[in-house]
Write an enzyme that holds these catalytic residues in place. Structure first.
Site, PDB file in Angstrom:
ATOM      1  N   SER A  32       1.140  -9.489  -4.866  1.00  0.00           N
ATOM      2  CA  SER A  32       2.289  -8.868  -4.210  1.00  0.00           C
ATOM      3  C   SER A  32       2.260  -7.348  -4.218  1.00  0.00           C
ATOM      4  CB  SER A  32       3.583  -9.348  -4.881  1.00  0.00           C
ATOM      5  OG  SER A  32       3.716 -10.744  -4.752  1.00  0.00           O
ATOM      6  N   GLY A  33       1.480  -6.733  -5.114  1.00  0.00           N
ATOM      7  CA  GLY A  33       1.492  -5.285  -5.216  1.00  0.00           C
ATOM      8  C   GLY A  33       0.115  -4.701  -5.368  1.00  0.00           C
TER       9      GLY A  33
END
Length: 292
Positions: free
Chosen positions: A96-97
């Site tokens: 996600s990051g």
């Protein structure tokens, strides 16, 4: 769009006619027939409900070259079909990051025997995934979509269910390498119910993790501790930077001298300037109120 969405009418008919129709008893290789003994205009729904990508679409028409409406006659027998090839593993990895490492997932998928892997970094703020549709497009008959954990397949329950529906339309299986749901799953038939349950479990588990994290942060804050990364510009460095700026030195030069990034120093100075302006405005308001 599924692969079967791109097939023309004749190709769809060929797919349907691979099986006997249980309703009108038309054998494999023949169009469906009416009770009057003529070629039907549409195939009976039950004949293609087991064909991935066709059972959820519109009714399948019988092509003109099968002569709908004329007297029905059995078509040529279909040749024996070649045995199904063993399925390949197609891997999908997601984080996600930017601070997260997708390479660990790629390594696990490689060791599991994936012939193609589609990794991507996408936050929950972005609705469209770019690599996941590519992974689906790479799936052929009998192929398996492989992920390291179920929550890599989707970021919330809705996305997990939609992903399960995508696999169900294609007739492919899902393989989960680790976690409490590790194993091979078929999203067709009873597997659809399992997928919905798994999606719910995955979302509940994320909620538990989020709650435990927030509880831990609250407990740490009560003890005077703060979670998160340490500040890149501490009070001493900021004081030095402000003094150098007051002497006319440029921010890039200051950042290089004290060993931090330019953007980080710009943000720290902006935060300081805003706080100083707010404090000055508050002091001015207080002094005016006191003089009245």
């Amino acid at each position: 769009m599924t692969v079967t969405d791109e097939l023309d009418e004749a190709a769809r008919a060929d797919l349907v006619e691979r099986k006997e129709c249980k309703r009108c008893r038309a054998p494999a290789g023949s169009p469906c027939r009416t009770h009057m003994g003529t070629v039907a205009t549409r195939y009976h729904t039950g004949r293609y409900e087991g064909v991935p990508g066709l059972r959820s679409g519109p009714p399948i028409r019988i092509p003109a070259d099968r002569n709908p409406g004329t007297a029905w006659a059995a078509g040529p027998e279909l040749p024996d079909q070649a045995p199904a090839r063993p399925g390949d593993r197609i891997g999908y990895a997601r984080v996600s990051g930017r601070s997260q490492d997708v390479e660990g997932q790629v390594t696990a998928l490689t060791e599991a025997g994936c012939v193609e892997i589609y990794p991507e970094t996408i936050s929950t703020r972005h609705k469209e995934r770019e690599e996941y549709p590519k992974a689906l497009a790479a799936l052929r008959a009998n192929d398996i979509l492989t992920v390291t954990r179920l929550d890599r397949l989707g970021r919330d329950m809705i996305e997990l269910i939609v992903s399960a529906q995508d696999l169900e339309q294609r007739g492919n299986r899902l393989e989960i390498l680790s976690g409490p749901l590790a194993g091979m799953y078929d999203p067709q038939g009873p597997g659809k119910i399992l997928f919905v349950m798994f999606a719910a479990f995955a979302e509940i588990e994320r909620d538990f993790i989020r709650d435990r994290t927030m509880d831990g942060l609250d407990t740490a804050a009560a003890k005077g501790k703060r979670g998160g990364r340490p500040r890149a510009v501490d009070a001493d460095r900021l004081a030095i930077a402000l003094a150098r700026r007051a002497e006319g030195e440029s921010v890039p030069s200051i950042a290089e001298r004290i060993g931090i990034g330019r953007s980080t120093l710009y943000r720290a100075m902006d935060d300081h300037d805003r706080a100083a302006s707010l404090a000055a405005a508050t002091d001015l308001t207080t002094s005016r109120s006191a003089s009245q």
